[in-house]
Design a protein around this motif. Structure first.
Motif, PDB file in Angstrom:
ATOM      1  N   THR B  15     123.916  19.639   7.256  1.00  0.00           N
ATOM      2  CA  THR B  15     124.261  20.044   8.613  1.00  0.00           C
ATOM      3  C   THR B  15     125.028  21.344   8.602  1.00  0.00           C
ATOM      4  OG1 THR B  15     126.329  18.824   8.570  1.00  0.00           O
ATOM      5  CG2 THR B  15     124.390  17.644   9.361  1.00  0.00           C
ATOM      6  N   LEU B  16     125.627  21.663   7.510  1.00  0.00           N
ATOM      7  CA  LEU B  16     126.364  22.919   7.430  1.00  0.00           C
ATOM      8  C   LEU B  16     125.454  24.083   7.070  1.00  0.00           C
ATOM      9  CD1 LEU B  16     129.544  21.701   5.641  1.00  0.00           C
ATOM     10  CD2 LEU B  16     129.418  22.783   7.879  1.00  0.00           C
ATOM     11  N   LEU B  17     124.181  23.793   6.869  1.00  0.00           N
ATOM     12  CA  LEU B  17     123.252  24.833   6.436  1.00  0.00           C
ATOM     13  C   LEU B  17     123.812  25.534   5.200  1.00  0.00           C
ATOM     14  CD1 LEU B  17     122.351  26.393   9.899  1.00  0.00           C
ATOM     15  CD2 LEU B  17     121.151  24.587   8.648  1.00  0.00           C
ATOM     16  N   GLY B 148     132.233  28.089  11.190  1.00  0.00           N
ATOM     17  CA  GLY B 148     132.666  27.301  12.341  1.00  0.00           C
ATOM     18  C   GLY B 148     133.528  28.141  13.253  1.00  0.00           C
ATOM     19  N   ALA B 152     138.510  25.308  14.587  1.00  0.00           N
ATOM     20  CA  ALA B 152     138.114  24.214  13.698  1.00  0.00           C
ATOM     21  C   ALA B 152     138.383  24.561  12.229  1.00  0.00           C
ATOM     22  CB  ALA B 152     136.634  23.883  13.894  1.00  0.00           C
ATOM     23  N   ARG B 155     139.048  21.763   9.747  1.00  0.00           N
ATOM     24  CA  ARG B 155     137.874  20.988   9.340  1.00  0.00           C
ATOM     25  C   ARG B 155     137.097  21.712   8.247  1.00  0.00           C
ATOM     26  NH1 ARG B 155     133.866  18.424  13.164  1.00  0.00           N
ATOM     27  NH2 ARG B 155     133.336  17.657  11.078  1.00  0.00           N
ATOM     28  N   ILE B 156     136.990  23.023   8.382  1.00  0.00           N
ATOM     29  CA  ILE B 156     136.264  23.786   7.364  1.00  0.00           C
ATOM     30  C   ILE B 156     136.980  23.668   6.027  1.00  0.00           C
ATOM     31  CG2 ILE B 156     135.470  26.080   6.705  1.00  0.00           C
ATOM     32  CD1 ILE B 156     135.320  26.695   9.746  1.00  0.00           C
ATOM     33  N   LYS B 159     136.386  20.374   4.506  1.00  0.00           N
ATOM     34  CA  LYS B 159     135.045  20.249   3.922  1.00  0.00           C
ATOM     35  C   LYS B 159     134.971  20.934   2.561  1.00  0.00           C
ATOM     36  CE  LYS B 159     132.111  19.427   7.959  1.00  0.00           C
ATOM     37  NZ  LYS B 159     131.741  18.074   7.494  1.00  0.00           N
ATOM     38  N   ARG B 178     138.935  11.345  10.360  1.00  0.00           N
ATOM     39  CA  ARG B 178     140.005  11.132  11.345  1.00  0.00           C
ATOM     40  C   ARG B 178     140.480   9.687  11.326  1.00  0.00           C
ATOM     41  NH1 ARG B 178     138.950  14.025  16.975  1.00  0.00           N
ATOM     42  NH2 ARG B 178     136.978  12.878  16.999  1.00  0.00           N
ATOM     43  N   GLN B 447     130.462  14.659  10.440  1.00  0.00           N
ATOM     44  CA  GLN B 447     129.225  15.384  10.152  1.00  0.00           C
ATOM     45  C   GLN B 447     129.401  16.855  10.466  1.00  0.00           C
ATOM     46  OE1 GLN B 447     126.598  13.768   8.634  1.00  0.00           O
ATOM     47  NE2 GLN B 447     128.263  12.277   8.483  1.00  0.00           N
TER      48      GLN B 447
END
Lengths: 174, 447
Positions: B15-17, B148, B152, B155-156, B159, B178, B447
């Motif tokens: 999903t993150l390509l 992103g 965010a 979150r990055i 990840k 979370r 995701q």
């Protein structure tokens, strides 16, 4: 990246979070039959604690609560004597309904204490029914360990918190 | 040794390509000694060098520093990694593309090296990183690029840390996840409670309900889109389901009963198992959310509560006092004869099946203290991980390696806080929350 912008969207969505303030049953029980337990009851119209038909008389003179041993829901002799008085009062004052709150002390897991409070409240309800109070006037609710009235972490407080409290109100039991 | 890419991360990466920055073919064959096998034994934290990520656009220095710090905090917070201070670096990284001076990193005993670059363009942030196995002199896995919005950025960073953790341990990560919990304010005899949601590390706290009525024990859905919780907003304990994105909530229609509590989603998110009280007795029920069909799973005069499904959905672990004290039992998911699995001294409650299926976490009460513990699903190999005046309500990290729980302090001023502990019993850590907090439920990797 779309997936990451969700975070930003959530921040916006949350600012519109539901702010409803649902009425609690009868307005009573806000502090688990603590000092403010009779809030919402019109005291002036019903007389004070010296009036045997008043809710104040019920809670203060007859006694609105019974206590339990650790992890038990069996009524004690003292508890049964209190409930005899409650039953007589409810049979005399037929306009009133009662919600019986079951409570536990903090020495237990949350879910178990909820279930234990269920047992305690029901033990009171069954006893009152056996004394002749119509079942339809009695509801039960368990607060588990969520509403202690004594806050120390010692047996002197725990003993007060292991309780079932009969909250009197005028109205319909839905 | 095959390059240990965690299965859980594959979907995330897609999903993150994810952008492979090294030639194809070099990745799957990768092997090397940069590997932590998480065991129950004492682990010496792995020394890693994490030079501040390169700022690739003007003005992105602060973002680069923040993200680097967050990646380091995630990794060192596990207790499995130790960050080597930059003051001991021999080699300085001045460009994301420069060749790695392995001897310089070996000389300071860095076993892993994480390099990265951050570019901020408007409200978009692009993060690239690579992980190097210093002693074998190779890259571990392929470089990745994550894009992103700037708000965010945490979150990055999570990840990035999840991928590093996953490559080195061979297990799924848990940083980009979370937690829902109950925020508590006010005195002990008039506590106000409301639902909160936050990142696993306590950042980005948001509130999902007000505190007008008691709320208890929120539980995430398997995909993290919804939360079940017990509410007193009707005056009686009932179960609500809340949509996390819209914060819309509604009461679920349980089987007829006086009180309903202790809900959990099934693994497909389509049904709810919970406790229902009637006539003083508490049993376990299941309700299909779509059809409203109810199924009674236990029928005993004792207390049956706190049900939790196995990951394959075939079994339910729950607590019952049918033996006279609270103990743990397992039964088929459709009901049926339970078998007792807890036999130690004391009382056992709030069991939770691990996402790996191999362990059951629980609360144990014995000799005036509370513990968080784990046991195998047959009840063997019980281990207590914590102990205090009141520890309760464990919840598993998405990879089944960490437990979060409530620890409440003693006395009139006592208050609950959230803690986490490694399933090995190491790394007991208080989770930062704005105030008192209880009843955590750890959601899935996002995701």
């Amino acid at each position: 990246m779309n997936t990451l912008t969700k975070v930003g969207l959530l921040l916006v969505a949350l600012s519109t979070a539901a702010c409803t303030n649902p009425n609690r049953f009868g307005g009573a029980g806000d502090a688990g039959a603590g000092a403010g337990a009779n809030a919402g009851i019109d005291q002036s119209a019903l007389g004070g604690a010296n009036d045997p038909s008043s809710p104040q008389y019920f809670s203060q003179t007859i006694g609105d609560r019974v206590l339990f041993q650790v992890d038990q829901s069996t009524l004690t002799p003292e508890g049964r004597a209190t409930l005899d008085g409650q039953a007589r009062w409810l049979q005399t004052n037929t306009d009133y309904l009662a919600v019986i709150e079951g409570h536990a002390d903090e020495q237990g897991t949350r879910e178990y204490n909820l279930a234990l409070g269920v047992r305690r409240a029901n033990a009171v309800r069954e006893y009152l029914i056996a004394q002749g109070v119509p079942a339809g006037r009695l509801r039960t609710v368990s607060y588990g360990k969520e509403r202690p009235i004594a806050v120390c972490s010692e047996e002197s407080c725990y003993a007060q918190n292991r309780r079932a409290v009969t909250i009197i109100s005028i109205g319909q039991v839905s | 040794m095959r390059y240990p890419m965690g299965r859980h991360l594959v979907a995330t990466l897609l999903t993150l390509l994810a952008l492979a920055l090294v030639p194809q073919g070099a990745v799957q064959a990768q092997s090397g000694p940069l590997r932590i096998t998480i065991t129950d034994g004492v682990v010496e934290p792995l020394p890693v060098a994490i030079p501040t990520f390169q700022a690739e656009t003007p003005g992105s220095e602060q973002m680069a520093a923040q993200i680097t710090q967050l990646v380091a905090d995630d990794l060192t917070g596990t207790g499995l990694f130790r960050r080597i201070p930059s003051s001991s670096f021999i080699s300085q990284v001045s460009s994301f593309t420069q060749p790695v001076a392995y001897p310089d990193w070996r000389a300071i005993n860095a076993q892993g090296l994480i390099t990265g670059a951050v570019a901020v363009n408007g409200n978009q942030v692009t993060v690239k990183f690579r992980l190097y196995d210093v002693f074998s002199g190779q890259e571990l896995g392929s470089g990745q690029q994550l894009v992103g919005t700037t708000d965010a950025w945490r979150r990055i960073g999570h990840k990035v840390a999840d991928q590093v953790y996953s490559r080195i341990t061979g297990e799924g990560g848990y940083f980009d996840s979370r937690v829902v919990f109950v925020s508590e304010t006010g005195p002990k005899d008039n506590r106000l409670k409301r639902l909160g949601i936050m990142d696993y590390d306590g950042a980005n706290v948001q509130y999902l309900t007000d505190s007008a009525s008691i709320v208890l024990a929120p539980r995430f859905s398997p995909t993290g889109d919804r939360v079940l919780y017990t509410t007193y907003e009707s005056g009686f304990p009932r179960i609500n389901v809340l949509d996390v994105a819209s914060v819309g909530r509604q009461q679920i229609t349980t089987a007829p009963g006086e009180m309903a509590f202790s809900p959990r989603f099934s693994r497909d998110g389509q049904s709810v198992i919970y406790s229902l009280a009637n006539g003083g007795n508490t049993d376990i029920w299941r309700t299909q959310l779509g059809t409203g069909q109810h199924q009674r799973l236990t029928s005993a005069p004792s207390i049956e509560t706190a049900p939790s499904l196995s990951p394959d959905g075939s079994q339910i672990v729950f607590e019952s006092d049918r033996s006279g004290t609270q103990q743990l039992y397992i039964m088929p998911a459709s009901g049926g004869e339970p078998r007792r699995i807890s036999f130690g001294e004391g009382r056992y409650g709030s069991p939770v099946w691990s996402p790996r299926g191999d362990l059951i976490a629980f609360t144990k009460q014995n000799a005036g203290r509370f513990h968080i513990g784990v046991m195998r699903t047959d009840g063997s190999e019980e281990r207590l991980l914590t102990g205090s005046f009141l520890d309760e309500g464990p919840t598993w990290s998405p990879n089944g390696r960490v437990l979060m729980f409530t620890r409440e302090t003693q006395g009139a001023e006592g208050a609950p806080a959230l803690y986490s502990v490694d399933v090995s019993g190491r790394n007991l850590t208080r989770v930062t929350t704005p105030g008192a907090a209880s009843d955590p439920s750890w959601g899935p990797l996002q995701q």
